[in-house]
Design an enzyme around this catalytic site. Structure first.
Site, PDB file in Angstrom:
ATOM      1  N   ASP A 113       0.828  -1.209   0.000  1.00  0.00           N
ATOM      2  CA  ASP A 113       0.000   0.000   0.000  1.00  0.00           C
ATOM      3  C   ASP A 113       0.859   1.255   0.000  1.00  0.00           C
ATOM      4  O   ASP A 113       2.072   1.204   0.234  1.00  0.00           O
ATOM      5  CB  ASP A 113      -0.894   0.025   1.251  1.00  0.00           C
ATOM      6  N   TYR A 130       5.912 -10.291   6.562  1.00  0.00           N
ATOM      7  CA  TYR A 130       5.823  -8.853   6.788  1.00  0.00           C
ATOM      8  C   TYR A 130       6.315  -8.553   8.208  1.00  0.00           C
ATOM      9  O   TYR A 130       6.139  -9.357   9.119  1.00  0.00           O
ATOM     10  CB  TYR A 130       4.385  -8.358   6.648  1.00  0.00           C
TER      11      TYR A 130
END
Length: 273
Positions: free
Chosen positions: A53, A111
């Site tokens: 994002d 992540y």
């Protein structure tokens, strides 16, 4: 002869609208494709292993593209880095089998979400970690994360804007790791904090989540929810109930983008870049 080139890249996503190309431009993919076009004279469409994002970073992103260029493989990284902004770096390049697809052939992604719960933020890491000014119950957070491990429907932990046909994913690992800080950064609780925040601690913590794939905003929603566990607003076992509810409304807020980094991507040995 047409070649399939795989690049391993890192980037500071602060100033970009994410990885994937958008009509408005200013994405990491746009910058990479422009650099390759300048280098080879060919237009290219790159495939990234993930779609970070806006504001999210990457330490080990893989991308691939096809080209007719005869540039030696050991020259690609240096040549591209001279044509890229300083916040995007190509670490290596490798020629791959024609069928290789950076996204489809990834078998595991990790992540990292960085949480700084020292009293004051660190100006040198402010782009890469979320500052939480009050202490957190790290033990409760660790316990809550264990409910996420395994195959689950993660509807509660994805944005309503998700376009995926289903939300079943497998999380292999979810853990919180304490990071050592320099001696001149105070992490011990002051006496008044011990009274106000019993069982909680200060410091820098990295939340790692590994899985076979992730949904839109999934890790950021996990981070926002587990922070509420650390604050005492939720109990560790609430994570299981949130999963079972399959409702975004039951989970916590979406954590700020700048604390998130796509940390590592793994492939079968045949496709290791």
């Amino acid at each position: 002869m047409r070649r399939n080139i795989c690049l391993v890249i890192s980037y500071d996503g602060t100033d970009y609208f994410g990885f994937q190309s958008q009509p408005g431009g200013n994405t990491v993919q746009d910058k990479l494709e422009e650099a390759v076009r300048i280098l080879t004279g060919e237009p290219h469409h790159m495939l990234g292993a993930g779609r970070t994002d806006a504001g999210v970073h990457a330490r080990g992103m893989f991308v691939n593209f096809h080209t007719d260029s005869t540039i030696p493989i050991d020259r690609w990284a240096v040549a591209l880095n001279t044509r890229l902004p300083e916040d995007i770096v190509v670490h290596s390049a490798r020629e791959m089998p024609d069928e290789f697809n950076a996204r489809r052939h990834a078998v595991r992604k990790t992540y990292r979400y960085a949480i700084n719960c020292c009293k004051f933020p660190d100006p040198f890491r402010r782009r890469f970690e979320f500052h939480h000014p009050t202490p957190l119950n790290v033990g409760a957070m660790q316990a809550g994360l264990q409910h996420l491990i395994g195959e689950h429907d993660f509807t509660s932990f994805t944005s309503p804007l998700s376009t995926k046909p289903h939300h079943v994913r497998t999380v292999y690992e979810a853990r919180l790791e304490s990071v050592a800080l320099p001696d001149d950064i105070p992490t011990l609780l002051e006496e008044r904090d011990r009274i106000r925040f019993p069982g909680k601690t200060r410091g820098l913590f990295h939340l790692y989540v590994s899985g076979n794939g992730f949904l839109y905003n999934m890790v950021r929603i996990i981070a926002g929810t587990i922070l509420q566990v650390g604050e005492g607003k939720r109990q560790p076992d609430d994570m299981a109930a949130i999963l079972a509810a399959r409702s975004r409304a039951k989970a916590g807020p979406t954590a700020m983008a700048h604390g998130l980094t796509l940390w590592k991507i793994e492939y079968d040995e045949k496709y290791t870049c």
